[in-house]
Write a protein that holds these residues in place. Structure first.
Motif, short mmCIF file in Angstrom:
data_model
loop_
_atom_site.label_atom_id
_atom_site.label_comp_id
_atom_site.label_asym_id
_atom_site.label_seq_id
_atom_site.Cartn_x
_atom_site.Cartn_y
_atom_site.Cartn_z
N TYR A 136 37.79 59.78 50.32
CA TYR A 136 38.40 59.56 49.01
C TYR A 136 39.90 59.44 49.23
O TYR A 136 40.44 59.87 50.25
CB TYR A 136 38.07 60.70 48.04
N ASP A 137 40.60 58.86 48.26
CA ASP A 137 42.04 58.68 48.39
C ASP A 137 42.64 58.44 47.01
O ASP A 137 41.95 57.94 46.09
CB ASP A 137 42.35 57.50 49.32
N VAL A 138 43.90 58.81 46.86
CA VAL A 138 44.69 58.49 45.67
C VAL A 138 45.98 57.86 46.16
O VAL A 138 46.71 58.47 46.96
CB VAL A 138 44.97 59.76 44.83
N ILE A 139 46.28 56.64 45.71
CA ILE A 139 47.38 55.85 46.25
C ILE A 139 48.35 55.49 45.13
O ILE A 139 47.93 54.99 44.07
CB ILE A 139 46.85 54.55 46.91
N GLU A 140 49.63 55.75 45.36
CA GLU A 140 50.66 55.30 44.41
C GLU A 140 50.98 53.85 44.73
O GLU A 140 51.53 53.53 45.78
CB GLU A 140 51.90 56.17 44.55
N THR A 141 50.66 52.94 43.83
CA THR A 141 50.75 51.51 44.12
C THR A 141 52.04 50.87 43.60
O THR A 141 52.24 49.67 43.79
CB THR A 141 49.56 50.77 43.49
N GLY A 142 52.89 51.59 42.96
CA GLY A 142 54.07 50.99 42.34
C GLY A 142 53.81 50.70 40.87
O GLY A 142 52.66 50.69 40.40
N ARG A 143 54.90 50.47 40.14
CA ARG A 143 54.83 50.22 38.70
C ARG A 143 54.17 51.40 37.97
O ARG A 143 53.60 51.25 36.89
CB ARG A 143 54.07 48.94 38.37
#
Length: 867
Positions: free
Chosen positions: A670-677
């Motif tokens: 599993y993962d949580v990614i800050e993608t911008g905006r």
């Protein structure tokens, strides 16, 4: 892992019913079943076997299933219905290598495949041929037959097996071109062997004019008698072929048939056939009226002149006698003979169905013959379903040797059971232990019965009786053991009780020294001096490993004479030192200790030696597992996120549980990614398989998803790019994934799904539902696959749950039922903090001691709005 897209049922449907059972299976499966059965029967007949079968590919990669079983009852051999191609068994090796294997006796089998001998410790030979067409491998053809100790399988039989495998492979290839799916989904079809040595039953009749004395024979009776007998002929010509007593019986039958009541009469007579043997005939006589001029018919007199016949007793009757015959061959009639024996006798065919029950068996079982005939043995005698009794029947059917043992079907009664096998089945003799049968000889010294068991009895101590089936239990249990500790525990639980042992020690080889890995039953500290002993030490544990020969000592005194400097345990008796060698590689030594002196029979030495090879293979596998598991755990620890990003407006919590069966790490992530905006990508995925390969692939996919997400790609493009990457990295590997792009401020979600279980959504009011995302194909299959986007809204106070199938999938349970249970569990956490809710959801899974798959869970929640 399981892909969750649109799937079609397997060839046998969802009932689990094996194909080829009837018209419902259709002509395609019927053709496959007939082809397999015919090929197995032909192979068994050509090489003189008594059983055989065909293993065929299944729908599971690396798994073969037995598709046809000839000459053996299916329930008795269920543990061998499945065969993984990485196992150390001949079927697996033949399929892997494409080369035939021929094992002419138990010694050859023990040398090459100790696990086979440990699981089936009986004297038999086995021949295996690959079923191939070109480069395609469909399965393996197997034949079992009597062993030929010291004499290898001859070239003709080797060639016959090879031709049989090639012919079957070509036939299967033709079926595949016609659209048949060559994957076997369930249990095998069981096929009866052709009967050996039994003459065909023949029928005939003759018509006897009682006034003229002439008989007219039909073609059936002429064939029985031989062509030299004319028809019609005088009755004297026919009775001259009978024994005098049988001729009298025929005349008596004629008198009865023409008596006042005129009832049909049946007689059993013996007839001299053209082969010089006496054929047993059942003769049924029935009288009928002749035509009005029948009394004028004449027959030949003693001098050849015509002489009138005046019927039975010299009185004209005007009757004709019709007699029908059944030729039962030159053998004896079994029913009458065995009914007279003072023993209960029961027979089964090679598939385990009851074919004969005598009168005494009816009384013993309390059931009539009609209720038993044709039924499986396990219904006629339910206690034959117990492991020990099944093992005795296996021994008789595979070895061909008589087997005797004690059984206790009821608490109040013991039975002495004798099994006498043959090519066409097994005859059983059942003798109640409290029933001495015929009056035994008297012992003049005691005025009582002569001591000692009869031929049909055998007295064995309970521990010896149970020991005979323990090797099979050990083999099955070892196949499930993964770590060295699990292997040692299985040996302690199964091997020691089987042979009455009380002490066990296992030493493993490392850097040319033997280190103690497991011990039980020895005095505290007794084995410490031998821990880390070098391979040049003069101790039995080293000698058995370096020479490869087991050492058996029937007493401590005998052991002390061989090793005078060895410290001895005065409270012990016999010892067995077994070399642990797997595929020619030394693994360690195993020591069995006994409380008292005892001997070791040749059978026990053979079985213990074979079991040592089995234990060695299990320990070698466990050592590889330990190494691979450590690497995989390190990979997974490094690749799973150690902390999740903290963002205002959203809370995330992740949990991971490794599987506890087999490799204890897998491909879930599993993962949580800050993608911008200001947006977050929530990701969960599951790579097929377990171990280092799955963990490494998981790391690559996690990195790929992260890279695509950080580059600002749309969800559908992230999934398409990851799919293409997986196909380039590892063709044949596949994975499922769910990717959700969340705007924490607005709560808008854009989600894509690649063969992964759908997420759950718990609304602020606690109502929880399954979200039906538009699904795409699993990753790694189709380079052109597309992944549609579903738009959703995550309201303040709502919780989104992403999970892998290990959390909802259990053996024997539909995955939809598992998802429903998870939905209820999540709904019950509505009032809990998110971290506590995650722990509560996986609480039941954490308490399971045997998880076949790993589990990943990711929860995301928006804080509730406050007034």
């Amino acid at each position: 892992m399981t892909s969750h897209g649109t799937t079609a049922p397997g060839p046998a449907g969802s009932t689990g019913r094996p194909p080829g059972k009837g018209p419902a299976d259709g002509p395609v499966w019927g053709a496959l079943t007939w082809t397999l059965a015919e090929a197995a029967l032909r192979a068994v007949d050509e090489v003189g076997g008594y059983a055989g079968g065909v293993y065929l590919r299944s729908g599971t990669p690396g798994l073969l299933r037995m598709a046809a079983l000839v000459g053996l009852p299916g329930p008795l051999f269920r543990p061998w219905f499945r065969m993984h191609t990485n196992r150390p068994f001949p079927v697996a090796e033949v399929h892997r290598s494409g080369q035939a294997v021929h094992l002419h006796d138990v010694e050859e089998a023990m040398r090459r495949f100790p696990q086979l001998v440990a699981s089936l410790p009986f004297p038999f030979a086995s021949l295996y041929a690959p079923v191939v067409a070109g480069r395609e491998r469909f399965g393996v053809l197997v034949v079992l037959r009597a062993p030929t100790p010291g004499v290898p399988v001859d070239t003709r039989d080797r060639n016959r097996m090879t031709r049989g495998g090639l012919h079957l492979g070509e036939t299967l290839a033709d079926l595949a071109r016609q659209g048949t799916t060559l994957e076997w989904p369930g249990d095998p079809v069981c096929v009866q062997l052709s009967t050996s040595g039994a003459p065909p039953v023949r029928f005939g009749s003759f018509d006897w004019d009682l006034d003229s004395g002439m008989v007219t024979l039909d073609t059936g009776l002429l064939a029985i008698l031989g062509a030299e007998v004319p028809s019609p002929c005088p009755i004297d010509d026919l009775t001259s072929l009978l024994e005098p007593e049988d001729g009298y019986a025929l005349w008596a039958a004629a008198r009865q048939a023409t008596g006042p009541d005129g009832r049909p009469v049946v007689r059993r007579i013996r007839l001299k056939g053209p082969d010089g043997g006496l054929h047993l005939l059942e003769v049924s006589t029935r009288a009928r009226k002749t035509s009005p001029d029948a009394a004028t018919h004449t027959g030949a007199g003693a001098g050849g002149e015509a002489a009138p016949r005046l019927g039975i007793g010299g009185v004209s009757t005007g009757l004709r006698l019709t007699c029908t015959l059944v030729d039962l061959g030159t053998g004896l009639i079994g029913s009458d003979a065995t009914d007279r024996l003072p023993r209960a006798i029961l027979a089964i065919d090679r598939l385990g169905r009851v074919t004969y029950v005598n009168e005494r068996t009816e009384r013993l079982l309390g059931r009539p013959r009609g209720a038993l005939a044709g039924r499986p043995l396990w219904e006629a005698l339910p206690w034959f379903g117990l492991p020990f009794h099944e093992e005795q029947l296996r021994a008789a059917m595979l070895s061909g040797d008589p087997v005797r043992f004690l059984a206790r079907p009821e608490r109040s009664q013991w039975l002495s059971v004798s099994l006498h096998p043959g090519r066409d089945g097994v005859t059983m003799v059942l003798v109640p232990e409290n029933d001495p049968g015929p009056a035994p000889a008297r012992d003049p010294k005691t005025s009582g019965p002569a001591s000692g068991p009869t031929d049909d009895t055998l007295s064995l101590p309970d521990d010896q009786v149970s020991a005979l089936y323990r090797p099979v239990a050990l083999a099955i249990a070892l196949s499930e053991a993964v770590t060295a500790r699990q292997v040692s525990a299985v040996v302690t639980e199964e091997l020691l009780p089987a042979f009455g042992g009380r002490q066990l020690a296992i030493y493993l080889l490392s850097d040319r020294r033997l280190y103690l890995a497991w011990e039980t039953g020895f005095p505290p500290g007794f084995l410490e001096p031998f821990d880390g002993v070098a391979l040049d030490a003069h101790v039995p544990g080293v000698e058995t490993l370096t020479t490869g020969r087991p050492l058996f000592f029937e007493s401590m005194k005998q052991l002390g004479r061989r090793y005078p400097d060895l410290p001895l345990d005065a409270h012990s008796g016999a010892r067995a030192f077994l070399p642990l060698i797997a595929s020619g590689r030394p693994v360690g030594s195993c020591i069995l200790g006994f409380d008292r002196p005892r001997g070791f029979s040749s059978e026990e030495r053979t079985v213990l030696t074979a079991l040592a090879g089995l234990i060695a293979q299990a320990l070698e596998r466990a050592q590889r597992y330990d190494t691979e598991s450590a690497v995989a755990r390190g990979l997974q620890d490094a690749l799973l996120p150690h902390r999740l990003p903290v963002r205002e407006g959203v809370e995330t919590v992740g949990r991971y549980l490794p599987g506890t069966q087999g490799m204890d790490v897998g491909g879930d992530w599993y993962d949580v990614i800050e993608t911008g905006r200001g947006r977050l990508a929530l990701v969960i995925g599951d790579v097929q398989g377990h171990g280092v390969a799955a963990a490494a692939t998981m790391g690559q996919l996690r990195s790929a998803v992260r890279a695509f997400a950080l580059a600002g790609h749309r969800p559908q493009d992230v999934m398409r790019g990851t799919n293409r990457l997986l196909i380039d990295l590892d063709p044949g590997q596949f994975a499922s994934c769910c990717y959700v792009l969340l705007d924490p401020k607005s709560g808008q979600l854009r989600a894509v799904r690649a063969g992964h279980p759908p997420p759950l959504l718990m609304h602020p009011n606690g109502v929880t539902e399954r979200i039906e995302l538009a699904g795409g194909m699993v990753l790694g299959i189709d380079v052109h696959a597309s992944y549609p986007v579903t738009r959703l809204q995550l309201e303040p106070g709502a919780v989104l749950a992403l999970f892998t199938d290990g959390l909802v999938e259990k053996p024997g349970q539909d995955i939809d039922d598992g998802i429903e249970l998870l939905r209820r569990a999540l709904a019950a956490t509505a009032s809990l903090p998110l971290a506590e809710a995650a722990d509560r959801v996986i609480r039941d899974a954490r308490q399971v001691t045997s998880r076949p798959d790993d589990i990943a869970l990711l929860l995301a929640a928006r804080p509730p709005e406050h007034d």
